[in-house]
Design an enzyme around this catalytic site. Structure first.
Site, PDB file in Angstrom:
ATOM      1  CB  THR A 125      50.760 -29.239  87.099  1.00 44.51           C
ATOM      2  OG1 THR A 125      50.237 -28.381  87.904  1.00 44.51           O
ATOM      3  CG2 THR A 125      50.429 -30.495  87.445  1.00 44.51           C
ATOM      4  N   PRO A 174      56.880 -16.526  89.700  1.00 44.89           N
ATOM      5  CG  PRO A 174      59.008 -16.971  90.475  1.00 44.89           C
ATOM      6  CD  PRO A 174      58.391 -16.879  89.343  1.00 44.89           C
ATOM      7  CG  ASN A 175      57.451 -11.448  91.668  1.00 44.49           C
ATOM      8  OD1 ASN A 175      57.054 -11.591  92.649  1.00 44.49           O
ATOM      9  ND2 ASN A 175      58.888 -11.169  91.335  1.00 44.49           N
ATOM     10  N   GLY A 199      33.653 -35.400 113.905  1.00 45.75           N
ATOM     11  CA  GLY A 199      35.192 -35.340 114.103  1.00 45.75           C
ATOM     12  C   GLY A 199      36.009 -36.354 113.225  1.00 45.75           C
ATOM     13  CG  HIS A 244      32.670 -38.132 107.213  1.00 47.95           C
ATOM     14  ND1 HIS A 244      32.090 -37.714 106.044  1.00 47.95           N
ATOM     15  CD2 HIS A 244      32.939 -39.229 106.804  1.00 47.95           C
ATOM     16  CE1 HIS A 244      31.750 -38.702 105.191  1.00 47.95           C
ATOM     17  NE2 HIS A 244      32.644 -39.738 105.643  1.00 47.95           N
ATOM     18  CD  GLU A 284      43.634 -25.336  84.398  1.00 51.26           C
ATOM     19  OE1 GLU A 284      42.813 -24.987  83.244  1.00 51.26           O
ATOM     20  OE2 GLU A 284      44.287 -26.402  84.283  1.00 51.26           O
ATOM     21  CG  PHE A 300      50.137 -24.794  80.311  1.00 54.42           C
ATOM     22  CD1 PHE A 300      50.072 -24.656  78.799  1.00 54.42           C
ATOM     23  CD2 PHE A 300      49.782 -23.663  80.987  1.00 54.42           C
ATOM     24  CE1 PHE A 300      49.211 -23.693  78.258  1.00 54.42           C
ATOM     25  CE2 PHE A 300      49.041 -22.556  80.440  1.00 54.42           C
ATOM     26  CZ  PHE A 300      48.970 -22.568  78.750  1.00 54.42           C
ATOM     27  CB  THR A 358      52.166 -19.291  87.085  1.00 54.05           C
ATOM     28  OG1 THR A 358      50.932 -19.637  86.479  1.00 54.05           O
ATOM     29  CG2 THR A 358      52.263 -18.399  88.322  1.00 54.05           C
TER      30      THR A 358
HETATM   31  C1  LIG Z   1      49.008 -26.966  92.717  1.00 56.78           C
HETATM   32  C2  LIG Z   1      48.912 -25.687  91.753  1.00 56.78           C
HETATM   33  C3  LIG Z   1      49.290 -26.093  90.594  1.00 56.78           C
HETATM   34  C4  LIG Z   1      49.494 -24.946  89.408  1.00 56.78           C
HETATM   35  N1  LIG Z   1      49.820 -25.570  88.021  1.00 56.78           N
HETATM   36  C5  LIG Z   1      50.139 -24.667  87.386  1.00 56.78           C
HETATM   37  C6  LIG Z   1      50.320 -25.029  86.008  1.00 56.78           C
HETATM   38  O1  LIG Z   1      50.754 -26.030  85.704  1.00 56.78           O
HETATM   39  N2  LIG Z   1      50.966 -23.927  85.151  1.00 56.78           N
HETATM   40  C7  LIG Z   1      50.861 -22.848  85.535  1.00 56.78           C
HETATM   41  O2  LIG Z   1      51.138 -21.654  84.546  1.00 56.78           O
HETATM   42  N3  LIG Z   1      50.294 -22.397  86.659  1.00 56.78           N
HETATM   43  C8  LIG Z   1      50.041 -23.366  87.594  1.00 56.78           C
HETATM   44  N4  LIG Z   1      49.555 -22.733  88.705  1.00 56.78           N
HETATM   45  C9  LIG Z   1      49.704 -21.339  89.000  1.00 56.78           C
HETATM   46  C10 LIG Z   1      48.146 -20.933  89.141  1.00 56.78           C
HETATM   47  O3  LIG Z   1      47.688 -20.620  87.908  1.00 56.78           O
HETATM   48  C11 LIG Z   1      48.216 -19.566  90.059  1.00 56.78           C
HETATM   49  O4  LIG Z   1      48.605 -19.554  91.129  1.00 56.78           O
HETATM   50  C12 LIG Z   1      47.096 -18.528  89.836  1.00 56.78           C
HETATM   51  O5  LIG Z   1      46.965 -18.069  88.523  1.00 56.78           O
HETATM   52  C13 LIG Z   1      47.011 -17.350  90.445  1.00 56.78           C
HETATM   53  O6  LIG Z   1      48.213 -16.796  90.626  1.00 56.78           O
HETATM   54  P1  LIG Z   1      49.133 -16.298  91.820  1.00 56.78           P
HETATM   55  O7  LIG Z   1      49.063 -17.458  92.676  1.00 56.78           O
HETATM   56  O8  LIG Z   1      50.322 -15.485  91.467  1.00 56.78           O
HETATM   57  O9  LIG Z   1      47.988 -15.065  92.551  1.00 56.78           O
HETATM   58  P2  LIG Z   1      47.950 -13.670  92.467  1.00 56.78           P
HETATM   59  O10 LIG Z   1      47.635 -13.720  90.977  1.00 56.78           O
HETATM   60  O11 LIG Z   1      48.934 -12.911  93.078  1.00 56.78           O
HETATM   61  O12 LIG Z   1      46.613 -13.460  93.348  1.00 56.78           O
HETATM   62  C14 LIG Z   1      46.353 -13.441  94.615  1.00 56.78           C
HETATM   63  C15 LIG Z   1      44.808 -13.138  94.931  1.00 56.78           C
HETATM   64  O13 LIG Z   1      44.674 -11.684  94.471  1.00 56.78           O
HETATM   65  C16 LIG Z   1      43.482 -11.900  93.556  1.00 56.78           C
HETATM   66  N5  LIG Z   1      43.763 -10.994  92.270  1.00 56.78           N
HETATM   67  C17 LIG Z   1      44.687 -10.785  91.359  1.00 56.78           C
HETATM   68  N6  LIG Z   1      44.247  -9.738  90.693  1.00 56.78           N
HETATM   69  C18 LIG Z   1      43.116  -9.424  90.848  1.00 56.78           C
HETATM   70  C19 LIG Z   1      42.182  -8.583  90.329  1.00 56.78           C
HETATM   71  N7  LIG Z   1      42.887  -7.702  89.066  1.00 56.78           N
HETATM   72  N8  LIG Z   1      41.157  -8.011  90.766  1.00 56.78           N
HETATM   73  C20 LIG Z   1      40.909  -8.752  91.813  1.00 56.78           C
HETATM   74  N9  LIG Z   1      41.307  -9.770  92.539  1.00 56.78           N
HETATM   75  C21 LIG Z   1      42.791 -10.153  91.910  1.00 56.78           C
HETATM   76  C22 LIG Z   1      43.572 -13.139  93.140  1.00 56.78           C
HETATM   77  O14 LIG Z   1      42.093 -13.716  92.753  1.00 56.78           O
HETATM   78  C23 LIG Z   1      43.966 -13.788  94.357  1.00 56.78           C
HETATM   79  O15 LIG Z   1      42.695 -14.048  95.273  1.00 56.78           O
HETATM   80  C24 LIG Z   1      49.347 -23.660  89.753  1.00 56.78           C
HETATM   81  C25 LIG Z   1      49.188 -23.359  91.161  1.00 56.78           C
HETATM   82  C26 LIG Z   1      49.007 -24.289  92.084  1.00 56.78           C
HETATM   83  C27 LIG Z   1      48.867 -23.968  93.305  1.00 56.78           C
END
Ligand SMILES: Cc1cc2nc3c(=O)[nH]c(=O)nc-3n(C[C@H](O)[C@H](O)[C@H](O)COP(=O)(O)OP(=O)(O)OC[C@H]3O[C@@H](n4cnc5c(N)ncnc54)[C@H](O)[C@@H]3O)c2cc1C
Length: 383
Positions: A157, A127-128, A339, A337, A362, A122, A125
């Site tokens: 994933t 990088p930015n 240590g 548990h 999610e 799916f 997401t």
């Molecule tokens: C192991 C793993 C598997 C994943 N699998 C998938 C997948 O299958 N498909 C997919 O599309 N994505 C996937 N993701 C991505 C995941 O959904 C995103 O990492 C997540 O949505 C957060 O986006 P970000 O990492 O860019 O964090 P950011 O959006 O940059 O957020 C960083 C921090 O800022 C906070 N924040 C952001 N905006 C606001 C706001 N308006 N108000 C308050 N706080 C805010 C967030 O809560 C967080 O604490 C996966 C991520 C991981 C780590």
């Protein structure tokens, strides 16, 4: 509401529990240690049917009800959250998208393959663009009856070890949420590159990938839903994804409870099992409170779903609570548990590392609270 499982649901839960104990549990520690993809386990997961549990039989699935699906996911979460995660995405996000929005041809082409042959991913997401998917920059432009996709996705994933990725892309640059369209992109398409991400804190046996799309050509027949409907499709799929995640987190919390009780009875200090100390009992009781509340919340989502009602709010509540509860439960299980909880001699350290991501993906806990807050104050966050 009836809290008794039907005979069939009890059988499904037993099947899942037995399968997890026999096939998943023995390899969980080694897969986590070595960050290895579960190549040997995957065919068995297909064979037992879990990768298509709620998918109708006519498309190759088991045709199970939604609660039965949740029970399977809970058992997988209890045993190995990496495996739970790959199943959840294949079924809860990709399968749901296809069932809901796919044409009959798309369903017949892909669902039987996703339930028996290879995994779906799916790709939302970037990088930015995480919490704010409308700002995605991956683009799709028309070329005759085809679309050409360019851009990159992050943290996907099953993104490098699957057969299909649902890619969300901008088809009307500048239109943000209204300009996003979903595409079914086979992972063997020329120009599709899935780069596995290593060094994750948890879910180390799962395939998480960066995806690079360079002039990937897909026919218009691979468009999922209408042009501009992509974000609606993604959010709709997340109703199901969050349910699945909540069930999986309940499994992690249950595993923490089981392991904490087992250890507390075995471990002697001051000449007595530590289970006899009330402060240890308190830690265990608090895990139990979270297990019970978590299960009730995901069962409520299933109940609404099986009545044919929308459950966006309930899925969000369950996801938020169950994910945070699983982190609390794992932290407390490590505490019980001492240590020994700080190494991989016992599974609780893995539970804590695996649970940690669940409040991030999610929709982070913060984003869930923003959505719920807007919903509760009448701002229609969930339309
Ligand atoms: C192991 C793993 C598997 C994943 N699998 C998938 C997948 O299958 N498909 C997919 O599309 N994505 C996937 N993701 C991505 C995941 O959904 C995103 O990492 C997540 O949505 C957060 O986006 P970000 O990492 O860019 O964090 P950011 O959006 O940059 O957020 C960083 C921090 O800022 C906070 N924040 C952001 N905006 C606001 C706001 N308006 N108000 C308050 N706080 C805010 C967030 O809560 C967080 O604490 C996966 C991520 C991981 C780590």
């Amino acid at each position: 509401m009836d809290f008794d499982l039907t005979e069939q649901q009890q059988q499904v839960r037993k099947l899942a529990r037995d399968f997890c104990d026999a096939e998943v549990a023995p390899g969980a520690r080694e897969l986590d240690r070595t960050e290895a993809f579960p190549d040997e386990l995957l065919p068995k997961l297909f064979e037992v049917g879990f990768l298509g549990a709620p998918v109708p039989e006519e498309y190759g699935g088991m045709g199970l009800d939604y609660l039965s699906y949740g029970l399977i996911i809970e058992e997988l979460g209890r045993t190995d959250a990496s495996i739970r995660s790959l199943v959840s995405v294949n079924v809860g996000l990709v399968g749901t998208c296809l069932l809901h929005w796919g044409t009959e041809e798309q369903k017949r082409e892909w669902l039987p393959r996703l339930t028996s042959e290879g995994l779906g991913a799916f790709g939302l997401t970037e990088p930015n663009a995480g919490s704010d998917p409308a700002s995605m920059t991956t683009g799709a432009s028309r070329d005759g009856s085809d679309w050409i996709l360019n851009g990159s996705k992050m943290w996907i994933t099953n993104g490098s070890r699957g057969i299909l990725t649902v890619v969300f892309a901008q088809t009307e640059p500048g239109s943000k949420a209204r300009g996003i369209t979903a595409f079914l992109v086979p992972q063997d398409s020329p120009g599709y590159q899935g780069n596995p991400i290593h060094g994750k804190l948890g879910l180390r046996a799962g395939d998480t990938a960066e995806i690079v799309l360079r002039d990937v050509r897909v026919p218009d027949a691979n468009r999922l839903g209408e042009v501009g409907e992509g974000l609606k499709i993604a959010l709709n799929a997340l109703d199901s994804g969050r349910y699945s995640l909540a069930a999986g987190c309940t499994g992690i919390s249950q595993a923490c409870l089981d392991q904490a009780v087992r250890y507390a009875r075995e471990r002697l200090q001051f000449g007595r099992p530590i289970a006899s100390f009330q402060l240890v009992q308190q830690l265990i009781s608090e895990i139990y409170l979270d297990v019970e509340a978590s299960r009730a919340l995901y069962w409520k989502v299933a109940w609404k779903h099986m009545k044919g009602e929308r459950h966006t709010v309930e899925s969000s509540v369950a996801k938020t609570f169950c994910s945070e509860a699983s982190v609390r439960a794992a932290d407390r299980a490590v505490q019980v548990h001492g240590g020994y909880g700080y190494s991989d001699e016992y599974p609780v350290a893995r539970y804590l590392r695996d649970a940690r991501v669940t409040t991030l993906y999610e929709g982070t806990s913060q984003i869930q609270r923003l959505l719920l807050g807007r919903h509760l104050t009448g701002e229609n966050a969930f339309t």
